[in-house]
Design a protein around this motif. Sequence first.
Motif, PDB file in Angstrom:
ATOM      1  N   ARG A  42       0.705  -1.236   0.041  1.00 12.32           N
ATOM      2  CA  ARG A  42       0.107  -0.071   0.153  1.00 12.32           C
ATOM      3  C   ARG A  42       0.848   1.190   0.052  1.00 12.32           C
ATOM      4  O   ARG A  42       0.355   2.430   0.142  1.00 12.32           O
ATOM      5  CB  ARG A  42      -0.907  -0.118   1.198  1.00 12.32           C
TER       6      ARG A  42
ATOM      7  N   LEU B 151       4.163   3.450  -6.462  1.00 13.51           N
ATOM      8  CA  LEU B 151       2.861   3.169  -5.999  1.00 13.51           C
ATOM      9  C   LEU B 151       2.274   2.164  -6.748  1.00 13.51           C
ATOM     10  O   LEU B 151       1.485   1.259  -6.289  1.00 13.51           O
ATOM     11  CB  LEU B 151       1.984   4.442  -5.791  1.00 13.51           C
TER      12      LEU B 151
ATOM     13  N   GLY C 261       1.132  -1.394  -5.617  1.00 15.15           N
ATOM     14  CA  GLY C 261      -0.329  -1.435  -5.335  1.00 15.15           C
ATOM     15  C   GLY C 261      -1.245  -2.308  -6.326  1.00 15.15           C
ATOM     16  O   GLY C 261      -2.038  -3.094  -5.957  1.00 15.15           O
TER      17      GLY C 261
ATOM     18  N   VAL D  59      -5.513  -0.023  -6.379  1.00 18.86           N
ATOM     19  CA  VAL D  59      -4.671   1.383  -5.801  1.00 18.86           C
ATOM     20  C   VAL D  59      -5.833   2.488  -5.983  1.00 18.86           C
ATOM     21  O   VAL D  59      -6.410   2.539  -7.185  1.00 18.86           O
ATOM     22  CB  VAL D  59      -3.522   1.672  -6.856  1.00 18.86           C
TER      23      VAL D  59
ATOM     24  N   ARG E 281      -4.762   7.875  -4.001  1.00 20.17           N
ATOM     25  CA  ARG E 281      -3.546   7.829  -3.934  1.00 20.17           C
ATOM     26  C   ARG E 281      -2.585   7.956  -4.891  1.00 20.17           C
ATOM     27  O   ARG E 281      -1.651   8.829  -4.784  1.00 20.17           O
ATOM     28  CB  ARG E 281      -3.200   6.429  -3.342  1.00 20.17           C
TER      29      ARG E 281
ATOM     30  N   ARG F  22      -7.239  -1.476 -10.527  1.00 18.55           N
ATOM     31  CA  ARG F  22      -6.790  -2.803 -10.230  1.00 18.55           C
ATOM     32  C   ARG F  22      -6.418  -3.444 -11.452  1.00 18.55           C
ATOM     33  O   ARG F  22      -7.139  -3.443 -12.371  1.00 18.55           O
ATOM     34  CB  ARG F  22      -7.868  -3.319  -9.235  1.00 18.55           C
TER      35      ARG F  22
END
Length: 242
Positions: free
Chosen positions: A104, A170, A174, A181, A185, A225
Amino acid sequence: FPRFSFDLIYARPGQSVAAWREELARALDEAVGHLSLYQLTIEEGTRFHTLYSRGELVMPDEDLQGALYEETQAVLTAAGLPAYEISNHARPGEESRHNLTYWRYGDYVGIGPGAHGRLTLASTGAGNSRQKVGTQTHRAPEIWLERVEKTGTGAKPFTPVEPADRRLELLMMGLRLAEGVPLARIAAEAGMPWDQALPLDRVARMERLGLLVLEGAETGRGVLRATAEGRARLNGLLAELI
């Protein structure tokens, strides 16, 4: 201990799907709520790589590696431990809190020789902005220990992690997770709106191929995702996406 992880490596030389299925059954008898199941990777500079280069270590081909991965998903899902990350399976509520910090893209501290870390610190500039930095310690234990004894720390100077690299890290971490994700973010780490931080034409193409899902974008709580098919091909997907 009430919580522990049971780890195995597969896609080993000479391994068959049937043998792996039997091994998984034995692991399920020993495990409680969490299994980490990693495909063997041959790294340069190791004895394995030397043997592999000589042809003395024959790895399963990609089709067999794929079959072993698919068998892993089927057996663990049927046993009530679906994959919440590419190589990690858990009963609901038994996911590894430690590893979720990495995936994360949270902060973590690397302390010993050769350790890396990511920390969010108050910026030295004006205002209340914050800066993510990369930390690294000296790799050689002797040098690390000498620096600790002389200066109190074996750490090298902190390195700022720029927004482009934060976006990259990230997504690399992620998209390994089944949960994906959050778009918020992506925007926060990239320092720009999420739809500017992502190549939307490539995202759309990956969606058409069934490898990515972009959902909830209009709600402000959207998520990017990788699908199960996408996670099985994540290296290639990431290369195309970023």
